[in-house]
Design an enzyme around this catalytic site. Structure first.
Site, short mmCIF file in Angstrom:
data_model
loop_
_atom_site.label_atom_id
_atom_site.label_comp_id
_atom_site.label_asym_id
_atom_site.label_seq_id
_atom_site.Cartn_x
_atom_site.Cartn_y
_atom_site.Cartn_z
N LYS A 52 23.69 13.58 11.77
CA LYS A 52 24.14 12.25 12.15
C LYS A 52 25.48 11.90 11.49
O LYS A 52 26.27 11.14 12.05
CB LYS A 52 23.08 11.21 11.78
CG LYS A 52 21.79 11.36 12.60
CD LYS A 52 22.07 11.23 14.10
CE LYS A 52 20.78 11.19 14.91
NZ LYS A 52 21.03 10.99 16.36
N TYR B 100 18.68 16.32 9.24
CA TYR B 100 18.83 15.28 10.26
C TYR B 100 19.99 14.36 9.88
O TYR B 100 20.85 14.05 10.72
CB TYR B 100 17.53 14.49 10.37
CG TYR B 100 17.58 13.34 11.34
CD1 TYR B 100 17.50 13.56 12.71
CD2 TYR B 100 17.72 12.03 10.88
CE1 TYR B 100 17.55 12.50 13.61
CE2 TYR B 100 17.76 10.97 11.77
CZ TYR B 100 17.67 11.21 13.12
OH TYR B 100 17.72 10.14 14.01
N SER C 105 22.67 7.24 12.59
CA SER C 105 21.55 6.78 11.76
C SER C 105 22.08 6.40 10.39
O SER C 105 23.09 6.95 9.93
CB SER C 105 20.51 7.89 11.62
OG SER C 105 19.55 7.58 10.61
#
Length: 257
Positions: A165, A161, A148
């Protein structure tokens, strides 16, 4: 040159492939000739996805196998079923991911942190370990993992998050170095804001229009189909000299990252 994108005779295994980006990538791989095994947690959604791919790609060979990437034994069973249904794996697309926590990294509960890192990083290491012998035995292969643009910058509410990633990109680079001598390529795709159910909270609100106008040079959100081309490039001989990379697909929002 067109033959460089031909995946006829190849077997592709995808996680997180019942909808959104995973489904779009699976459809594109099937359209270029690969036998495709799609996986996600819910069998009913997988079956619907399989039917959709077969409707869009006449003659496609698509198999659906439910599995939860958070459990190594389920991934072992997934790979075994892939072997039985389609054959050894030539192309791996680790697209499954989770974001169980929306808030400050400094306040994340242990359980949410562990789930995020397990699903977004550890599961992809497990998958790589499980399919690397297939690829090495066939003279090479391609592993592709969905990261991401969140990996490239801090966030007050999506920080953990993003951390997971970024760790995934680190995994990709190390696997690329370790597996390269065996002809196995490993790359990450880093999507920007894509119009999927997974990211609905980020794009389904009035502020998004201002963000599009101010931050995305192409002036639109990404669509799942925007990932269809790059996955074929990375999976096929067209990308045969590409490994260890993190490629952004973001409409230009992160061109300076």
């Amino acid at each position: 040159m067109r033959a460089s994108f031909d995946l006829t005779g190849k077997v592709a295994l995808l996680t997180g492939a019942s909808r959104g980006m995973g489904l779009a990538m699976a459809t594109s791989l099937a359209d270029h000739g690969a036998r495709v095994v799609i996986s996600a947690r819910k069998a009913d959604q997988l079956e619907a996805a399989r039917e959709q791919i077969e409707a869009e790609v006449p003659g496609a060979q698509v198999f659906a196998v439910a599995a939860n990437v958070g459990y190594r034994d389920q991934l072992e069973a997934l790979v075994a079923q892939c072997h039985a249904l389609a054959g050894p794996v030539d192309i791996l697309v680790g697209n499954a991911g989770v974001n169980p926590y929306y808030g400050k990294t400094s306040e994340i509960p242990d359980a949410a942190y562990d789930k995020t890192m397990s699903a977004n990083v550890q599961s992809n290491l497990w998958l790589a370990q499980l399919v690397a012998p297939d690829m090495a035995g066939r003279g090479g292969g391609s592993m592709i993992f969905t990261s991401s643009i969140g990996a490239f910058k801090p966030s007050e509410m999506l920080g953990t998050y993003g951390m997971s990633k970024l760790a995934l990109i680190g995994l990709v680079r190390n696997l690329a170095m370790e597996f390269g001598p065996r002809g196995i390529r490993v790359n990450a795709i880093c999507p920007g804001l894509i119009r999927t159910e997974f990211a609905r909270e980020l794009w389904d609100n009035p502020e998004v229009e201002n963000r599009i106008q101010g931050e995305i040079p192409l002036r639109r959100l990404g669509e799942p189909e925007d990932l269809a081309g790059i996955v074929v490039y990375l999976a096929s001989d067209a990308g045969r000299y590409m490994t260890g990379q993190a490629l952004t697909v973001c409409g230009g929002s992160n061109m300076w990252a």
